[in-house]
Write a protein that holds these residues in place. Structure first.
Motif, short mmCIF file in Angstrom:
data_model
loop_
_atom_site.label_atom_id
_atom_site.label_comp_id
_atom_site.label_asym_id
_atom_site.label_seq_id
_atom_site.Cartn_x
_atom_site.Cartn_y
_atom_site.Cartn_z
N ASN A 6 -4.56 8.84 -6.36
CA ASN A 6 -5.74 9.50 -5.80
C ASN A 6 -7.01 8.82 -6.27
O ASN A 6 -7.93 8.60 -5.50
N THR A 7 -7.08 8.49 -7.53
CA THR A 7 -8.25 7.81 -8.07
C THR A 7 -8.43 6.45 -7.44
O THR A 7 -9.54 6.07 -7.09
N ILE A 8 -7.34 5.72 -7.25
CA ILE A 8 -7.43 4.39 -6.63
C ILE A 8 -7.97 4.52 -5.22
O ILE A 8 -8.83 3.75 -4.80
N ILE A 9 -7.51 5.50 -4.47
CA ILE A 9 -7.96 5.67 -3.10
C ILE A 9 -9.46 5.89 -3.05
O ILE A 9 -10.16 5.29 -2.26
N PHE A 10 -9.98 6.74 -3.92
CA PHE A 10 -11.39 7.06 -3.86
C PHE A 10 -12.28 6.04 -4.55
O PHE A 10 -13.45 5.97 -4.27
N LEU A 11 -11.75 5.26 -5.44
CA LEU A 11 -12.57 4.29 -6.15
C LEU A 11 -12.40 2.88 -5.61
O LEU A 11 -13.11 1.99 -6.02
N TYR A 12 -11.46 2.68 -4.71
CA TYR A 12 -11.20 1.36 -4.17
C TYR A 12 -12.42 0.84 -3.43
O TYR A 12 -12.93 1.50 -2.55
N LYS A 13 -12.90 -0.28 -3.80
CA LYS A 13 -14.06 -0.87 -3.13
C LYS A 13 -13.57 -1.77 -2.02
O LYS A 13 -12.70 -2.59 -2.22
N LEU A 14 -14.14 -1.61 -0.86
CA LEU A 14 -13.72 -2.39 0.29
C LEU A 14 -14.36 -3.77 0.23
O LEU A 14 -15.22 -4.12 1.01
N ASP A 15 -13.91 -4.56 -0.74
CA ASP A 15 -14.53 -5.85 -1.00
C ASP A 15 -14.53 -6.76 0.21
O ASP A 15 -15.52 -7.40 0.51
N PRO A 134 -7.71 -1.50 3.69
CA PRO A 134 -7.26 -1.21 2.34
C PRO A 134 -7.51 0.25 1.99
O PRO A 134 -8.32 0.87 2.65
N PRO A 135 -6.83 0.75 1.02
CA PRO A 135 -6.01 0.14 -0.01
C PRO A 135 -4.52 0.08 0.31
O PRO A 135 -3.73 -0.27 -0.55
N GLY A 136 -4.09 0.41 1.53
CA GLY A 136 -2.68 0.31 1.87
C GLY A 136 -1.94 1.62 1.67
O GLY A 136 -0.83 1.64 1.16
N VAL A 137 -2.55 2.73 2.08
CA VAL A 137 -1.93 4.04 1.93
C VAL A 137 -1.39 4.50 3.28
O VAL A 137 -2.13 4.59 4.26
N GLU A 138 -0.08 4.76 3.30
CA GLU A 138 0.56 5.23 4.53
C GLU A 138 0.17 6.67 4.81
O GLU A 138 -0.04 7.46 3.90
N GLY A 139 0.10 7.01 6.08
CA GLY A 139 -0.25 8.36 6.50
C GLY A 139 0.74 9.40 6.02
O GLY A 139 1.92 9.13 5.82
N THR A 140 0.24 10.61 5.87
CA THR A 140 1.06 11.74 5.45
C THR A 140 1.53 12.55 6.64
O THR A 140 2.39 13.41 6.49
#
Length: 184
Positions: A6-15, A134-140
């Motif tokens: 969850n933290t990665i999803i919200f903190l991931y910077k779309l570099d 990114p970050p590569g999260v599959e749908g729920t």
């Protein structure tokens, strides 16, 4: 889903998407009131249709080349969306995650006097059945419904700036990507 993810999803910077000159100038709208009939048609038949018909490339027809899109998603990630290509990429990014996303206008627009600015109220519904990449999260597969306001400024017959507001955390909770933080 783990708290770390969850933290990665919200903190991931779309570099890869934010490699834009940070010294960009915000477009200046026309200093005249906007024609109300034009504005209503532009939003329904232009902006909303671009999303609902899943045709992001249409933004080139309805926004200026220096168009700036400012939303909770862009503010949270640091993603600078300016110009046709960046706007097309943003719309594709969202529609890739939420392929059945549909927008509905929920109230009459609000117009500013003496400047080409109008606010639109909307509701969005769909399912997180795609992929946030990114970050590569599959749908729920979970459904969502959320509301917001978009304030557009215009130069001529094209939008030159968008400031949107909506509950991004609420949306992420609905689709199962944010569990929240609790105090003990």
């Amino acid at each position: 889903m783990t708290k770390k993810l969850n933290t990665i999803i919200f903190l991931y910077k779309l570099d890869f998407l934010s490699e834009v000159d940070v010294s960009f100038q915000s477009p200046v709208p026309d200093a005249v009131s906007l024609d109300r009939a034009f504005a209503v048609n532009w939003y329904a038949d232009g902006w909303i249709d671009c999303w609902n018909s899943n045709r992001p490339e249409r933004v080139r027809e309805i926004v200026t080349e220096d168009f700036v899109l400012d939303s909770p998603t862009t503010r949270h990630t640091g993603w600078r969306v300016q110009g046709h290509e960046a706007t097309v990429a943003y719309v594709k990014y969202v529609l890739t995650a939420y392929p059945d996303l549909q927008w509905q206008v929920t109230a009459p627009p609000m117009f500013a006097d003496g400047i080409a600015r109008v606010g639109y109220f909307w509701n969005g519904t769909g399912h997180f059945s795609g992929r946030i990449d990114p970050p590569g999260v599959e749908g729920t597969g979970r459904p969502f419904e959320f509301a917001g306001i978009e304030v557009f400024e215009f130069r001529g017959d094209r939008a030159c700036r968008l400031y949107a507001t909506y509950d991004l955390i609420g949306l992420m909770k609905q689709v199962g990507l944010y569990k929240g933080v609790t105090a003990r």
